[in-house]
Write an enzyme that holds these catalytic residues in place. Structure first.
Site, mmCIF file in Angstrom:
data_model
loop_
_atom_site.group_PDB
_atom_site.id
_atom_site.type_symbol
_atom_site.label_atom_id
_atom_site.label_comp_id
_atom_site.label_asym_id
_atom_site.label_seq_id
_atom_site.Cartn_x
_atom_site.Cartn_y
_atom_site.Cartn_z
ATOM 1 N N ALA B 17 16.622 -3.730 -1.532
ATOM 2 C CA ALA B 17 17.789 -4.281 -0.829
ATOM 3 C C ALA B 17 19.063 -4.056 -1.632
ATOM 4 O O ALA B 17 20.096 -3.652 -1.087
ATOM 5 C CB ALA B 17 17.586 -5.771 -0.566
ATOM 6 N N SER B 45 11.793 -2.744 -10.259
ATOM 7 C CA SER B 45 11.830 -3.851 -9.306
ATOM 8 C C SER B 45 10.551 -3.890 -8.463
ATOM 9 O O SER B 45 9.866 -2.885 -8.321
ATOM 10 C CB SER B 45 13.029 -3.704 -8.377
ATOM 11 N N VAL B 48 8.642 -1.679 -5.738
ATOM 12 C CA VAL B 48 7.781 -0.591 -6.201
ATOM 13 C C VAL B 48 6.308 -0.815 -5.849
ATOM 14 O O VAL B 48 5.534 0.132 -5.729
ATOM 15 C CB VAL B 48 7.977 -0.421 -7.737
ATOM 16 N N PHE B 118 -0.970 -0.819 12.008
ATOM 17 C CA PHE B 118 -0.904 -1.852 10.983
ATOM 18 C C PHE B 118 -1.180 -3.209 11.605
ATOM 19 O O PHE B 118 -0.904 -3.413 12.793
ATOM 20 C CB PHE B 118 0.484 -1.846 10.332
ATOM 21 N N GLN B 232 3.641 -16.873 2.715
ATOM 22 C CA GLN B 232 2.550 -16.047 3.227
ATOM 23 C C GLN B 232 1.497 -15.758 2.170
ATOM 24 O O GLN B 232 1.823 -15.364 1.055
ATOM 25 C CB GLN B 232 3.091 -14.717 3.755
ATOM 26 N N LEU B 244 -3.518 -6.804 -5.040
ATOM 27 C CA LEU B 244 -3.907 -6.891 -3.644
ATOM 28 C C LEU B 244 -4.949 -5.827 -3.311
ATOM 29 O O LEU B 244 -4.774 -4.654 -3.623
ATOM 30 C CB LEU B 244 -2.640 -6.664 -2.826
ATOM 31 N N GLU B 247 -6.250 -4.347 3.247
ATOM 32 C CA GLU B 247 -7.031 -4.576 4.452
ATOM 33 C C GLU B 247 -7.969 -3.409 4.742
ATOM 34 O O GLU B 247 -9.018 -3.580 5.364
ATOM 35 C CB GLU B 247 -6.041 -4.697 5.625
ATOM 36 N N ARG B 287 -4.636 -12.521 8.781
ATOM 37 C CA ARG B 287 -4.567 -12.912 7.372
ATOM 38 C C ARG B 287 -4.603 -14.421 7.173
ATOM 39 O O ARG B 287 -5.323 -14.921 6.316
ATOM 40 C CB ARG B 287 -3.266 -12.398 6.758
ATOM 41 N N HIS B 355 1.802 -14.027 -1.296
ATOM 42 C CA HIS B 355 2.231 -12.636 -1.141
ATOM 43 C C HIS B 355 3.724 -12.516 -0.828
ATOM 44 O O HIS B 355 4.386 -11.601 -1.313
ATOM 45 C CB HIS B 355 1.409 -12.018 -0.019
#
Lengths: 246, 587, 120
Positions: B17, B45, B48, B118, B232, B244, B247, B287, B355
């Site tokens: 951002a 940051s 990445v 997704f 989340q 992580l 999925e 999720r 997350h």
């Protein structure tokens, strides 16, 4: 597996210490612990003044490059158990000025990166809603070089950079080559002007260690040799062909 | 000791951002001086680490309305629909812009940009650059930003406070890490792009730097934090590192097992176990439902107690080495390289991990906060397009769209502002004195940063976790406030100036405690369940009273006061949030 | 950096040896030029050259030179796949497929030279 391991860390505060010294700490040895966990354990519980950089802990932010038993490595991807029974020696990345303990000054790289012009250069821009067509094969041409995380392990491994800090160095050249090989880019000759010299590609003596230590398999050594071949071909073309025929 | 510099627009944070905003300012007018102040080199940051991709309408059978509807329904109708409509329209243009800047988007055989499906998106619209979309996006932005001369970078500067005078934000005070020098940077507009604050929680995918600095800066300066109760979780993180496990591992046929080796999801209304994976059933359920099932399993005592808390197992062994190596190479690499586990022969311990923050600094569609001169974008901000639950692959386009909008709006605002007031110097000197008195030159101090941090994480896990209740939340905000007071008595081993990371940790801890308190308070006061905010004592959604955004303001005593503003509904009235079948209104 | 940095790692040492091998490549070229000179200046000059070459010191130096030149050639051929990226049907040609033909050509040329020299 022994339950504890000794870790020897470089301590150095330029404001106070005449020179860096090694200090030993004993930390728990767990199967899933990496060197970075040991450093955090020291910082949290033994000595809060131990100074090092880290962030993502998954090998992609490029913050935690260090010399581990003399080899440049990411502290987040180096298991303590691989060094059991120890001790493990952790030092700041070679060839860079030390700012504090394990933190080195990498601003030189940022300057060199900008000089390599790592952005798309075009004479005519595409309209905002139109894409460049780039086949998977064309993407493959530069993809490997685009994987550089700027961790600078390659600079710590490169004796040429150690001997001559003017040398542009592996990552910055590989990233220039990444854009040269990108089918969307038209800036190769502009970049060649700033990199085809002794501080640039011709400074590389092909030791090859940069490629060995790269955690992302970028192969900067290969990038530089390919760049040299291009530069030599361009030079030959300029010599042989009449003006304007290039 | 105090140094002063001056720019038109100052951006705090050099992630996706922040860099997008900087480029937007530079492109608006090269004469506008813009500074990017970041506590790490911009390419470090956390943008990445984003793996999956970036959503933007691309194919003929897709439409802006469909993307908007998926986003609104996924967000359980807490999204501001005008913002969502603007977002979905601009997302593809922003992603195309990245293409022009060199982002190595994955391609179709004919050379056109590829998109993939997704979770939560009902059609294929996620642009991706292999498994490392965020990495490529960030480096493309960073490298492109290098070509603009009007962008000045302050790398490894930690912002400690905003300078406010005459009711307007007019700059920041920062510590230069390398030297320890305190620097005042004045500006006509400030944009906060500091990302989220996952580190408030013990189990998180978030990097060490994600301590909510910008949220706390804004909050202390008087801007409200919006929807902070919405956090989340991702159901399958590695317990120790928080890394992580995508999925994809479950989509390929991975099973979630409890301590008895039983596929426990079948007990939670998520379908029956089949041999081959079925979309939206069992391991491929949403999720939040998977994360909630974990907690209920834990309460039944059927999770495994590991060295880093309770876990369940993700079993990939039956897929065989060939499938794992060819279909899930990144999953295997992450397990092998960072957790010393080989999924071909071993069970992967996993647990839900924090997350993403749906909440953040309250902004309008142009990133403007209610505090004049202050803007925010990215995860640090809450526009809000994510509502009560963010859809996967919406965060990357969000930081591009609203980063650019904030950059343009801040440029326009800055053009009409007078030069910074002289009184700012006094504010900066005051901040320098505070840093010295409270930290560097303070005598004594009894509290250890690590202890306070663990205590905060324990409180948050207990009271503001996946399930909340009036009982768990009662007193949580008070306890967090008490920790904040204790943090004033923190002991620093390091009193030096040069690269004092312990000082930074202390300041970050104080920021996190500030935000944690708003989370606890907002969660306490929202007596309904919606999206990521699940109250066991109020299990139903309550549109009558809570189709509203919470706004947490900091009062004179430093405590959060929660107010509410209505959600903007344009075209999609609230409906049931449905999984596994067509929604009743046929949208 | 320490003067002996190149002893710290095997790869640094091989690098320095490869750089040093240039001296012996130069020596070999020089020797060849002297030999050509001797050949063009009649049988006695040639005999003197051969006599000179039989000195133990010369033999020793040339054995070392031969090893270094061999090493130089191997590292050179090892470099070729790095500098040349050839793709067939989108797949990068493996390293051996690029260095292999180089080695093959080297062996063939060497055999040719040996045949010319040794057949008489």
């Amino acid at each position: 597996m022994a339950s504890r391991i000794t870790i020897e860390v470089t301590r150095y505060n330029p404001a106070r210490d005449p020179e860096p010294r090694m200090t030993s700490y004993e930390v728990p040895l767990h199967r899933e612990w990496v060197v970075l966990d040991a450093l955090n354990c020291i910082k949290d519980h033994l000595d809060g003044s131990l100074t090092f950089r880290w962030s993502c802990r998954m090998g992609v932010c490029g913050s935690c490059g260090m010399m581990i038993n003399g080899v440049p490595k990411l502290a987040c991807a180096t298991f303590l158990s691989d060094y059991a029974p120890g001790p493990v020696r952790v030092e700041p990345m070679r060839h860079f000025p030390i700012l504090r303990d394990l933190v080195v000054d990498t601003s030189d790289f940022l300057m060199k990166l900008a000089r390599s012009k790592p952005w798309i250069i075009r004479t005519v821009e595409k309209p905002a809603d139109e894409e460049h067509i780039q086949t998977p094969a064309q993407l493959e041409e530069y993809r490997q070089f685009s994987m550089c995380i700027n961790c600078l392990l390659c600079y710590a491994a490169c004796p040429i950079y150690g001997l001559d800090p003017q040398f542009t160095g592996p990552a910055a050249i590989a990233l220039a080559q990444r854009y040269n090989m990108d089918s969307r880019d038209e800036g190769a000759s502009e970049r060649l002007d700033s990199l085809s010299n002794r501080e640039g590609i011709w400074g590389c003596m092909f030791v090859g260690e940069c490629t060995q230590v790269c955690p992302k398999h970028v192969d900067p050594a290969g990038a530089i040799q390919q760049y040299k071949l291009t530069a030599a071909t361009e030079w030959l073309k300029a010599m042989v062909l009449p003006r304007g025929a290039k | 000791m105090l140094d002063i510099s001056s720019h038109d627009v100052v951006i705090v944070g050099g992630g996706g951002a922040g860099l997008r905003a900087a480029i937007a300012v530079a492109e608006t007018d090269p004469l506008i001086s813009v500074a990017v102040i970041s506590k790490v080199y911009p390419m470090r940051s956390h943008t990445v680490a984003a793996e999956g991709g970036a959503a933007g309408v691309r194919l003929d059978d897709d439409s802006f309305d469909q993307h908007a509807y998926d986003t609104v329904s996924g967000g359980d109708w807490l999204c501001d629909q005008d913002a969502v409509e603007a977002f979905v329209k601009e997302a593809p243009l922003e992603l195309m812009r990245l293409e022009h800047w060199g982002c190595p988007w994955s391609r179709e055989p004919d050379g056109r940009i590829a998109v993939r499906p997704f979770g939560g998106m009902r059609t294929t619209r996620t642009w991706f650059a292999a498994d490392e979309t965020g990495f490529h996006l960030l480096h493309t932005l960073f490298q492109t930003s290098l070509k603009y001369d009007s962008v000045t970078r302050y790398d490894e500067y930690f912002v400690t406070t905003l300078l406010v005078d005459d009711g307007r934000v007019q700059g920041v005070v920062a510590i230069e890490l390398t030297t320890g020098k305190v620097q005042a940077v004045t500006a006509k507009a400030v944009i906060l792009c500091t990302g989220g604050c996952g580190r408030i929680f013990r189990y998180t995918t978030n990097a060490a730097i994600k301590t909510g600095d910008g949220m706390a800066l804004a909050y202390r300066a008087g801007a409200p934090l919006k929807d902070m109760e919405f956090v989340q979780y991702h159901p399958t993180g590695l317990p120790f590192t928080g890394i992580l496990i995508s999925e994809a591992a479950r989509a390929e046929g991975g099973h979630l097992l409890n301590k008895d080796g039983y596929r426990y999801l079948q007990d939670y209304d998520l379908g029956k176990p089949e041999l081959t994976p079925v979309l939206r059933s069992m391991e491929l359920g949403p999720r939040d439902r998977l994360s909630q099932a974990f907690i209920r399993e834990q309460h039944k005592g059927r999770t495994v107690e590991g060295p880093y808390g309770p876990v369940v197992y993700l079993d990939l062994r039956h897929l065989g080495e060939k499938t794992i190596s060819t279909k899930l190479p990144f999953v295997r690499e992450l397990c092998l390289k960072y957790e010393n586990i080989d999924p071909v022969t071993q069970l992967i311990p996993v647990r839900p991990v924090v997350h993403y923050m749906m909440g953040g600094v309250h902004t309008d569609m142009n990133g403007a906060t209610p505090l004049p001169g202050l803007y925010a974008a990215g995860e640090a901000a809450c526009v809000s397009i994510n509502g009560a639950n963010r859809l996967g692959s919406n965060s990357l386009p969000e930081l591009l769209v609203f980063g650019a909008r904030a950059g343009r709006a801040a440029s326009a605002y800055a053009a009409d502002q007078p030069p910074p007031s002289r009184r700012l110097l006094a504010g900066a000197l005051e901040e320098e004195a505070r840093l010295n008195d409270h930290y560097l030159q303070k005598r004594g101090g009894r509290e250890r940063i690590a202890d306070l941090r663990e205590e905060m994480q324990r409180i948050m896990e207990h009271s503001v976790g996946i399930y909340r209740s009036g009982e768990s939340l009662t007193g949580a905000a008070d306890k967090l406030h008490e920790l904040q007071e204790r943090s004033c008595d923190v002991h620093l081993d390091d009193r030096g100036r040069l690269f004092n990371t312990e000082l930074i940790s202390a300041l970050e801890l104080s920021f996190m405690l500030e935000i944690a308190e708003t989370m606890a308070q907002a969660a306490m006061e929202r007596t309904e369940s919606r999206g990521a905010h699940q109250r066991t004592d109020y299990p139903a959604r309550n549109d009558e009273n809570f189709l509203t955004h919470s706004l947490a303001y900091r009062d004179a005593a430093g405590r959060p006061q929660v107010e509410y503003i209505p959600v903007t509904i344009t075209r999609w009235p609230p409906a049931e949030r449905v999984y596994g079948r067509e929604p009743p209104n046929g949208e | 950096m320490s003067t002996y940095w190149w002893l710290a790692r095997w790869s640094y040492l091989t690098f320095i040896l490869r750089e040093a091998s240039s001296v012996f490549v130069g020596w070999t070229v020089l020797l060849t030029l002297v030999q050509i000179w001797a050949l063009t200046h009649g049988p006695s000059a040639n005999a003197a050259f051969h006599e000179w070459m039989r000195y133990p010191l010369m033999l020793g130096v040339n054995v070392i030179a031969f090893l270094f030149v061999l090493f130089h050639a191997v590292t050179w051929f090892g470099l070729t796949p790095k500098a040349m990226v050839i793709r067939v049907k989108g797949q990068r040609v493996p390293d051996w497929a690029i260095s292999g033909p180089n080695y093959a050509a080297w062996v063939l040329v060497s055999l040719g030279v040996a045949w010319v020299v040794l057949r008489g």
